[in-house]
Write a protein that holds these residues in place. Structure first.
Motif, PDB file in Angstrom:
ATOM      1  N   LEU C  42     -25.949 -12.746  92.527  1.00 14.48           N
ATOM      2  CA  LEU C  42     -24.781 -12.515  91.678  1.00 14.48           C
ATOM      3  C   LEU C  42     -24.768 -13.447  90.488  1.00 14.48           C
ATOM      4  O   LEU C  42     -24.313 -13.100  89.417  1.00 14.48           O
ATOM      5  CB  LEU C  42     -23.490 -12.714  92.488  1.00 14.48           C
ATOM      6  CG  LEU C  42     -23.053 -11.544  93.356  1.00 14.48           C
ATOM      7  CD1 LEU C  42     -21.778 -11.892  94.086  1.00 14.48           C
ATOM      8  CD2 LEU C  42     -22.825 -10.323  92.504  1.00 14.48           C
ATOM      9  N   PHE C  43     -25.293 -14.667  90.742  1.00  9.98           N
ATOM     10  CA  PHE C  43     -25.336 -15.612  89.643  1.00  9.98           C
ATOM     11  C   PHE C  43     -26.055 -15.010  88.452  1.00  9.98           C
ATOM     12  O   PHE C  43     -25.678 -15.201  87.316  1.00  9.98           O
ATOM     13  CB  PHE C  43     -26.074 -16.896  90.061  1.00  9.98           C
ATOM     14  CG  PHE C  43     -25.163 -17.938  90.595  1.00  9.98           C
ATOM     15  CD1 PHE C  43     -25.311 -18.400  91.876  1.00  9.98           C
ATOM     16  CD2 PHE C  43     -24.134 -18.444  89.816  1.00  9.98           C
ATOM     17  CE1 PHE C  43     -24.464 -19.355  92.372  1.00  9.98           C
ATOM     18  CE2 PHE C  43     -23.289 -19.405  90.310  1.00  9.98           C
ATOM     19  CZ  PHE C  43     -23.450 -19.864  91.596  1.00  9.98           C
ATOM     20  N   ASP C  46     -24.343 -11.168  87.679  1.00 13.03           N
ATOM     21  CA  ASP C  46     -22.982 -11.226  87.147  1.00 13.03           C
ATOM     22  C   ASP C  46     -22.824 -12.268  86.064  1.00 13.03           C
ATOM     23  O   ASP C  46     -21.749 -12.417  85.507  1.00 13.03           O
ATOM     24  CB  ASP C  46     -22.001 -11.553  88.284  1.00 13.03           C
ATOM     25  CG  ASP C  46     -21.728 -10.326  89.124  1.00 13.03           C
ATOM     26  OD1 ASP C  46     -20.907 -10.408  90.045  1.00 13.03           O
ATOM     27  OD2 ASP C  46     -22.348  -9.282  88.834  1.00 13.03           O
ATOM     28  N   PHE C  49     -21.220 -11.454  82.917  1.00 14.71           N
ATOM     29  CA  PHE C  49     -19.762 -11.382  82.813  1.00 14.71           C
ATOM     30  C   PHE C  49     -19.211 -12.668  82.212  1.00 14.71           C
ATOM     31  O   PHE C  49     -18.300 -12.642  81.390  1.00 14.71           O
ATOM     32  CB  PHE C  49     -19.121 -11.186  84.199  1.00 14.71           C
ATOM     33  CG  PHE C  49     -19.228  -9.784  84.696  1.00 14.71           C
ATOM     34  CD1 PHE C  49     -19.598  -9.529  86.004  1.00 14.71           C
ATOM     35  CD2 PHE C  49     -18.973  -8.711  83.861  1.00 14.71           C
ATOM     36  CE1 PHE C  49     -19.691  -8.236  86.474  1.00 14.71           C
ATOM     37  CE2 PHE C  49     -19.070  -7.418  84.315  1.00 14.71           C
ATOM     38  CZ  PHE C  49     -19.433  -7.172  85.626  1.00 14.71           C
ATOM     39  N   LEU C  50     -19.789 -13.792  82.709  1.00 12.33           N
ATOM     40  CA  LEU C  50     -19.335 -15.062  82.180  1.00 12.33           C
ATOM     41  C   LEU C  50     -19.638 -15.151  80.688  1.00 12.33           C
ATOM     42  O   LEU C  50     -18.821 -15.603  79.896  1.00 12.33           O
ATOM     43  CB  LEU C  50     -20.023 -16.222  82.907  1.00 12.33           C
ATOM     44  CG  LEU C  50     -19.470 -16.539  84.288  1.00 12.33           C
ATOM     45  CD1 LEU C  50     -20.386 -17.502  85.010  1.00 12.33           C
ATOM     46  CD2 LEU C  50     -18.085 -17.121  84.167  1.00 12.33           C
ATOM     47  N   LEU C  53     -17.295 -13.006  78.804  1.00 11.39           N
ATOM     48  CA  LEU C  53     -15.995 -13.657  78.709  1.00 11.39           C
ATOM     49  C   LEU C  53     -16.030 -14.732  77.635  1.00 11.39           C
ATOM     50  O   LEU C  53     -15.134 -14.825  76.800  1.00 11.39           O
ATOM     51  CB  LEU C  53     -15.610 -14.271  80.058  1.00 11.39           C
ATOM     52  CG  LEU C  53     -14.241 -14.945  80.068  1.00 11.39           C
ATOM     53  CD1 LEU C  53     -13.177 -13.886  79.917  1.00 11.39           C
ATOM     54  CD2 LEU C  53     -14.034 -15.696  81.371  1.00 11.39           C
ATOM     55  N   MET C  57     -13.938 -15.126  74.239  1.00  8.03           N
ATOM     56  CA  MET C  57     -13.049 -16.257  74.086  1.00  8.03           C
ATOM     57  C   MET C  57     -13.314 -17.045  72.826  1.00  8.03           C
ATOM     58  O   MET C  57     -12.481 -17.834  72.405  1.00  8.03           O
ATOM     59  CB  MET C  57     -13.188 -17.202  75.278  1.00  8.03           C
ATOM     60  CG  MET C  57     -12.541 -16.661  76.509  1.00  8.03           C
ATOM     61  SD  MET C  57     -12.971 -17.616  77.934  1.00  8.03           S
ATOM     62  CE  MET C  57     -11.712 -18.828  77.873  1.00  8.03           C
ATOM     63  N   TYR C 237      -7.937 -13.659  75.270  1.00  5.56           N
ATOM     64  CA  TYR C 237      -8.841 -14.716  75.657  1.00  5.56           C
ATOM     65  C   TYR C 237      -8.979 -15.795  74.603  1.00  5.56           C
ATOM     66  O   TYR C 237      -9.176 -16.965  74.907  1.00  5.56           O
ATOM     67  CB  TYR C 237     -10.216 -14.135  76.007  1.00  5.56           C
ATOM     68  CG  TYR C 237     -10.157 -13.266  77.236  1.00  5.56           C
ATOM     69  CD1 TYR C 237     -10.603 -11.954  77.203  1.00  5.56           C
ATOM     70  CD2 TYR C 237      -9.635 -13.751  78.415  1.00  5.56           C
ATOM     71  CE1 TYR C 237     -10.538 -11.159  78.326  1.00  5.56           C
ATOM     72  CE2 TYR C 237      -9.561 -12.960  79.539  1.00  5.56           C
ATOM     73  CZ  TYR C 237     -10.011 -11.668  79.484  1.00  5.56           C
ATOM     74  OH  TYR C 237      -9.950 -10.877  80.605  1.00  5.56           O
TER      75      TYR C 237
END
Lengths: 270, 264, 272
Positions: C42-43, C46, C49-50, C53, C57, C237
């Protein structure tokens, strides 16, 4: 053999501590360095194994296989390999207190070990046996598995010597090794060091004139960053006063004389 | 005469400080919307409410066991991962191991991390990764690094340099000096601080659980949301047991494994 | 002498032991990961996704700090919550501490009960405390401030009590000896001794409570914590990042201010 060629050392503020030190030490010699505090004795010793780099001059170390290595200019792997052949013992023993005596001894061969193995596996059983034998030579084999922090000063210094011996060095350096020991233990340590001189040069800094006169073959005196005396091991009271000035008390000066006499007497007795 | 002036000055200082603090307190109270009448009314409400929460809903106890274990495991895992990462951060943050630029940068990162409450980190991660224990573990591990990274780094810097020098003198390489010179000496402190952090992480795990990481913290929050207050009390009791046990356990373990270690 | 090494000390045995511990730990961590559906993959999968984000932001929208009036007041709210909570909590803690200390308590039974109360109070999680206050006085900073105060009592009650018990007996005896009443002894014998550490602890508490205030804000609907939460929920964000940056700066600033004030008061010893 170690060849010190006119090293000088200046601090960052421009103060000259060493002003030109040169000497050569061969196998069979046990050199004792003495001098007043701040004269530069420890600094000289640190230049011998590369812990400090002199401002000018160089130190050339020739090992038992006749490889000459310029300690001052080498770095990285070369320096490490050279250091592996230089055994050092310190005033503060400088052992890893939480590790056992035998572990501390085995650290001596880290320079020769495969990096990966030494980091992830540790030591082998064979190395442990070798280390135990060396500990036996310095008479502390019975303390092999005790953490050295729980040992007495004399015992700790023996472990330090064992570590240095385990390196199978071509030269032995000693920076005030007996300063923290009581006279009894101090003599025992010196008696351990003395026989090593047959196989390799030993250079040590000592503060006790009677010890130097009894065990060393040659005395070098450093004062104010210069060598003021480089000769045999008979040193007179007036010489001591010249070197140390006010530092030495009358009692200590007397000791110098007495030990000179007793040395000569014991020499006669042989 | 001079003494009188001195005393008068001292009294003046005292008065100034008390006045200043009171002034600040007054404005702070306004900002906090402190309203004593609401407070007085709130007391009976609060007591009544606490009455609603008793007796605890014992049947719900069984449902709480699983989330409780989850919370503990979450804290445990975060502590392990956090401690390992902190070790490497600490190496970078110790002046006797790492070059000055790296050391200062690492210390800056660690200090910044300490200024970020873990809840905020969790909120960020939830926005990116969704709810669940995954962001919880990451958030808590990062939180660990700030605290343990600094503690470990300080412990490393306190080592007597002479010992490290002597190991370098036998010809050892940098990482060998770290393995045989640094690690043995800081290990008790590492272990003690890690165990202490585990205690902190249990509380955090409960708190973060309420925000979305799951476990018993979420059970508590959920119970409140659905107005099942007695269920909430059961959750609270379980939490109390968890926190209390972890405290005792950590003190015991520290005494046993590393009695010489210095904490905090 | 026959030199041998006992089996337990052999390096190979020690290695086996160490490896066993490490392997167990590793298996536990792996097991937990599987249990939590904590797929390390997942690291990687996914991670984007970070990054996404982060992309959304930046750049942080610092304008929100001065444009929205509410944000400014919520910053003040957070600081006030921490400040007042520390002040009130610390004072009450000190008061209770006098009842919990051997040398100042009116009766051993009182000491016993106060100590138990403090122990229990210490263990109750902040979460529970704030939920109770939320119900009693409603949403908003008041509840947050009260729960910080209560939390501070728990944290420092025992500490202060121990400090009082640890106060040097000689000055205390001396004040008794001139015929002072118990309260006077406390005022002139004990308080001067513990005041420095009391103030130092207060500063320390403020540091901790500032972070707690941000965290609790999420629940209680007050302060920056709440603003950040809202911003993230509303997917604003850029605003959120600006607020987070500001939070970090705020905490660092207050740490420096605390350090400065603490040095000043400790050095001068202005309060006797």
């Amino acid at each position: 053999m170690i060849d010190v060629r006119n090293i000088t050392k200046e601090t960052r503020e421009g103060v000259q501590i060493l002003k030109g030190i040169s000497f050569k030490v061969e196998k069979g010699e046990f050199v004792g360095i003495l001098g007043p505090s701040g004269a530069g004795k420890s600094l000289t010793m640190r230049c011998l194994n590369g812990l400090t780099k002199p401002t000018t001059g160089e130190v050339v170390f020739t090992d038992n296989q006749n490889n000459a290595i310029n300690i001052t200019s080498c770095r990285g792997k070369e320096l490490r390999l050279a250091r592996q052949k230089i055994g050092v013992i310190f005033q503060g023993f400088n052992l890893v207190k939480r590790l056992s005596a035998i572990d501390n001894v085995m650290i001596g061969q880290l320079g020769n070990m495969n990096l990966f193995r030494s980091l992830f596996y540790g030591f082998t059983d064979r190395e442990a046996m070798q280390a135990l034998k060396v500990l036996e030579k310095v008479k502390v084999a019975h303390l092999a598995h005790r953490p050295v922090g729980s040992l007495s000063g004399g015992e700790m210094q023996r472990v330090a010597i064992a570590r240095a011996m385990y390196q199978q060095p071509s030269i032995m350096l000693a920076d005030e090794p007996i300063a923290n020991l009581d006279p009894n233990n101090a003599r025992k340590i010196m008696q351990l060091l003395k026989p090593l001189a047959d196989e390799m040069p030993i250079v040590g800094v000592f503060h006790q004139p009677e010890i130097i006169q009894e065990f060393c073959t040659r005395i070098i005196a450093i004062k104010d960053g210069n060598i003021v005396r480089d000769g045999d091991n008979k040193i007179t009271r007036s010489e001591m006063r010249d070197i140390y000035g006010a530092e030495l008390s009358e009692i200590e000066l007397n000791r110098t004389e007495h030990s000179a006499v007793s040395y000569q007497l014991s020499a006669l007795g042989d | 005469m001079e003494y009188l002036i001195y005393r008068r000055k001292k009294t003046l200082n005292k008065v100034l400080v008390v006045a200043g603090v009171s002034f600040l307190a007054y404005w702070a109270a306004i900002s906090c919307k402190v309203d004593l009448s609401i407070f007085w009314q709130g007391i009976p409400k609060g007591i009544e409410f606490i009455g609603f929460m008793f007796p605890p809903d014992w049947e719900a106890l069984l449902e709480m066991i699983y989330p409780a274990i989850e919370t503990v495991l979450l804290a445990f895992m975060s502590t392990i991962v956090g401690a390992i990462l902190s070790f490497f951060f600490a190496l970078a943050a110790a002046s006797n191991v790492s070059p000055p630029w790296l050391r200062n940068f690492s210390r800056f990162l660690l200090a910044t991390e300490r200024s970020l409450p873990e809840i905020i980190i969790l909120l960020l991660l939830i926005s990116a990764l969704g709810l669940g224990p995954f962001p919880g573990v990451i958030a808590m591990s990062i939180g660990c690094i700030g605290m343990l990274g600094r503690l470990f780094g300080d412990a490393m810097e306190e080592i007597n340099p002479a010992t490290l020098e002597s190991i370098a003198s036998v010809g050892a390489r940098r990482w060998q000096v770290i393995r045989y010179g640094i690690i043995p000496q800081v290990l008790p402190s590492l272990i003690a601080n890690t165990i202490f952090r585990f205690e902190v992480n249990i509380r955090l795990s409960v708190l973060l659980g309420a925000v979305g990481a799951g476990g018993i913290g979420y059970q508590l929050f959920y119970s409140f949301q659905v107005l099942e207050y007695q269920r909430a009390t059961t959750a609270i009791l379980v939490i109390l047991i968890l926190v209390f046990t972890s405290e005792r356990l950590s003190k015991l373990l520290i005494k046993k494994i590393a009695p010489e270690a210095k904490l905090k | 002498m026959n030199l041998t090494i006992e089996k337990q000390y052999l390096p190979s045995e020690r290695y086996k032991k160490a490896i066993t511990y490490v392997t167990i730990l590793f298996l536990v961590v792996v097991g937990l990961s599987i249990y939590f559906n904590f797929d390390p993959w997942l690291f990687i999968t996914d991670f984007h996704f970070l990054v996404d984000l982060l992309g959304e932001m930046t750049p942080p929208n610092f304008e929100v700090l001065w444009k929205k009036q509410k944000v400014f007041s919520s910053i003040l709210q957070t600081i006030s919550m921490a400040f007042l909570g520390t002040l009130i909590g610390g004072t009450i803690a000190l008061g209770l501490a006098f009842f919990a200390a051997k040398n100042t308590t009116p009766h051993p039974a009182v000491r016993f009960f106060v100590r138990i109360f403090l122990s229990i109070e210490r263990v109750i999680p902040n979460l529970v405390i704030i939920l109770v206050f939320l119900i009693s006085v409603g949403l908003g900073p008041f509840a947050g401030m009260l729960s910080i105060a209560v939390g501070t009592i728990g944290m420092f009650g025992k500490l202060f009590a121990d400090a009082i018990e640890g106060a040097d007996g000689d000055p205390i005896e001396a004040v008794y000896a001139v015929g002072a009443s118990k309260l006077q002894v406390i005022r002139f014998g004990i308080i001067p001794q513990i005041l420095p550490s009391f103030i130092a602890n207060l500063f320390y508490a403020f540091d901790i409570n500032l972070r707690a205030a941000i965290g609790l804000g999420v629940f209680g609907g007050a302060g920056i914590g709440f603003e950040i939460h809202m911003a993230m929920k509303l997917m604003r964000y850029k605003d959120a990042l600006a607020l987070i940056f500001f939070t970090i700066i705020l905490i660092c600033l207050f740490e420096k201010i605390s350090d400065y004030l603490r040095k000043k008061t400790m050095g001068q010893d202005i309060l006797k």
